[in-house]
Design a protein around this motif. Sequence first.
Motif, PDB file in Angstrom:
ATOM      1  N   UNK A  11       0.781  -1.236   0.000  1.00  0.00           N
ATOM      2  CA  UNK A  11       0.000   0.000   0.000  1.00  0.00           C
ATOM      3  C   UNK A  11       0.804   1.272   0.000  1.00  0.00           C
ATOM      4  N   UNK A  12       2.113   1.147   0.139  1.00  0.00           N
ATOM      5  CA  UNK A  12       2.954   2.345   0.129  1.00  0.00           C
ATOM      6  C   UNK A  12       3.349   2.677  -1.304  1.00  0.00           C
ATOM      7  N   UNK A  13       3.757   3.929  -1.517  1.00  0.00           N
ATOM      8  CA  UNK A  13       4.186   4.359  -2.847  1.00  0.00           C
ATOM      9  C   UNK A  13       5.605   4.885  -2.774  1.00  0.00           C
ATOM     10  N   UNK A  14       6.431   4.450  -3.729  1.00  0.00           N
ATOM     11  CA  UNK A  14       7.856   4.790  -3.730  1.00  0.00           C
ATOM     12  C   UNK A  14       8.272   5.446  -5.034  1.00  0.00           C
ATOM     13  N   UNK A  15       9.193   6.388  -4.912  1.00  0.00           N
ATOM     14  CA  UNK A  15       9.901   6.949  -6.066  1.00  0.00           C
ATOM     15  C   UNK A  15      11.331   6.448  -5.986  1.00  0.00           C
ATOM     16  N   UNK A  16      11.822   5.862  -7.069  1.00  0.00           N
ATOM     17  CA  UNK A  16      13.216   5.428  -7.135  1.00  0.00           C
ATOM     18  C   UNK A  16      13.872   6.152  -8.300  1.00  0.00           C
ATOM     19  N   UNK A  17      14.811   7.036  -8.010  1.00  0.00           N
ATOM     20  CA  UNK A  17      15.476   7.773  -9.092  1.00  0.00           C
ATOM     21  C   UNK A  17      16.580   6.906  -9.703  1.00  0.00           C
ATOM     22  N   UNK A  18      16.815   7.136 -10.982  1.00  0.00           N
ATOM     23  CA  UNK A  18      17.833   6.361 -11.684  1.00  0.00           C
ATOM     24  C   UNK A  18      17.550   4.875 -11.643  1.00  0.00           C
ATOM     25  N   UNK A  19      16.311   4.513 -11.952  1.00  0.00           N
ATOM     26  CA  UNK A  19      15.863   3.129 -11.728  1.00  0.00           C
ATOM     27  C   UNK A  19      15.832   2.285 -12.993  1.00  0.00           C
ATOM     28  N   UNK A  20      16.417   2.750 -14.075  1.00  0.00           N
ATOM     29  CA  UNK A  20      16.307   1.989 -15.316  1.00  0.00           C
ATOM     30  C   UNK A  20      17.258   0.803 -15.369  1.00  0.00           C
ATOM     31  N   UNK A  23      21.646  -0.878  -9.650  1.00  0.00           N
ATOM     32  CA  UNK A  23      21.130  -0.886  -8.285  1.00  0.00           C
ATOM     33  C   UNK A  23      19.712  -0.327  -8.241  1.00  0.00           C
ATOM     34  N   UNK A  24      19.467   0.763  -8.955  1.00  0.00           N
ATOM     35  CA  UNK A  24      18.147   1.390  -8.928  1.00  0.00           C
ATOM     36  C   UNK A  24      17.058   0.467  -9.434  1.00  0.00           C
ATOM     37  N   UNK A  25      17.340  -0.259 -10.508  1.00  0.00           N
ATOM     38  CA  UNK A  25      16.352  -1.187 -11.052  1.00  0.00           C
ATOM     39  C   UNK A  25      16.052  -2.302 -10.061  1.00  0.00           C
ATOM     40  N   UNK A  26      17.090  -2.809  -9.396  1.00  0.00           N
ATOM     41  CA  UNK A  26      16.878  -3.894  -8.431  1.00  0.00           C
ATOM     42  C   UNK A  26      16.115  -3.393  -7.208  1.00  0.00           C
ATOM     43  N   UNK A  27      16.384  -2.164  -6.783  1.00  0.00           N
ATOM     44  CA  UNK A  27      15.624  -1.587  -5.669  1.00  0.00           C
ATOM     45  C   UNK A  27      14.150  -1.456  -6.047  1.00  0.00           C
ATOM     46  N   UNK A  28      13.891  -0.892  -7.222  1.00  0.00           N
ATOM     47  CA  UNK A  28      12.510  -0.701  -7.665  1.00  0.00           C
ATOM     48  C   UNK A  28      11.776  -2.034  -7.743  1.00  0.00           C
ATOM     49  N   UNK A  29      12.432  -3.044  -8.303  1.00  0.00           N
ATOM     50  CA  UNK A  29      11.807  -4.360  -8.432  1.00  0.00           C
ATOM     51  C   UNK A  29      11.493  -4.951  -7.054  1.00  0.00           C
ATOM     52  N   UNK A  30      12.436  -4.854  -6.131  1.00  0.00           N
ATOM     53  CA  UNK A  30      12.239  -5.458  -4.818  1.00  0.00           C
ATOM     54  C   UNK A  30      11.161  -4.730  -4.012  1.00  0.00           C
ATOM     55  N   UNK A  38       5.357   1.724  -7.418  1.00  0.00           N
ATOM     56  CA  UNK A  38       6.687   2.266  -7.706  1.00  0.00           C
ATOM     57  C   UNK A  38       6.698   3.176  -8.922  1.00  0.00           C
ATOM     58  N   UNK A  39       7.331   4.349  -8.754  1.00  0.00           N
ATOM     59  CA  UNK A  39       7.667   5.217  -9.878  1.00  0.00           C
ATOM     60  C   UNK A  39       9.098   4.891 -10.288  1.00  0.00           C
ATOM     61  N   UNK A  40       9.251   4.388 -11.506  1.00  0.00           N
ATOM     62  CA  UNK A  40      10.556   4.027 -12.056  1.00  0.00           C
ATOM     63  C   UNK A  40      11.072   5.224 -12.845  1.00  0.00           C
TER      64      UNK A  40
END
Length: 260
Positions: A11-20, A23-30, A38-40
């Motif tokens: 239910x939470x919403x996250x912004x992950x910068x540099x997520x393409x 590390x950023x992509x793996x953070x966004x996925x997890x 998630x905002x990628x």
Amino acid sequence: MPDFKGLELTGKTAIVTGASRGIGAEIARLLGKRGANVVVNYVSAGSQQRSEDLSKTIREYGVKAVAVQADISKVAECPKLIEAALGISETGKVEILIHNAALGVDANLVEVTEELFATHFDTNVKGPIFLTKAAEPHLPQGGRVVFVSSAAARLGVAGQTVYAATKAANEALARVWAVELGQSHGITVNCVNPGPVATDQWNESDEQFRNDMKPLIDSTPAAARIAEPNDIAPLVAFLCTEDARWSSGGVLCANGGLYN
């Protein structure tokens, strides 16, 4: 029966910068796998397809995800990420903000130019400052801000005059914001501190730099290897949870023990 409610992000919403990628992509996925919307974030058109594909993967976990192009080094583009997050938020808030986007071009002191200095500080320091400022009205009690820092902030690695300075600045911001956003806002602010990680940035770095780093890598206490993105993302995800509520203003070792 095991109880992991303190670790979930449903239910939470996250912004992950540099997520393409990396590390950023793996953070966004997890984060998505653990229940967050998630905002990628990506910067260049060349990263759009990767970001769209990652967003699709995250949505397969039963959450919302959207890829958003925005260059956080440009203050005027930061609101795009906030608006996108609010658009997929179930609470009308943005609970998690991950500062991962960074430039890291190697340059010895004698090679540093004003342009290199400006581009790195604009992306690595100015971007997080103004993105967090834009997010502040939408961060709720229990909100989480996490920086992906670097062991370079503390180790003193040749060729990282500017990059190391930006990462040290990130750690300083975490300490300051932990005070400013703590009791008044109920928000925690922390860093994770990776050492060398097998990302495109590492693979594209100068061969001499990688050779110079080999003795350091071989001396890593946890294992004589560089990290993988999936070594780093779980530590970032933990700092976003309720169980991490008493950690703020700190730096969590994510470098195999190279420096704590």
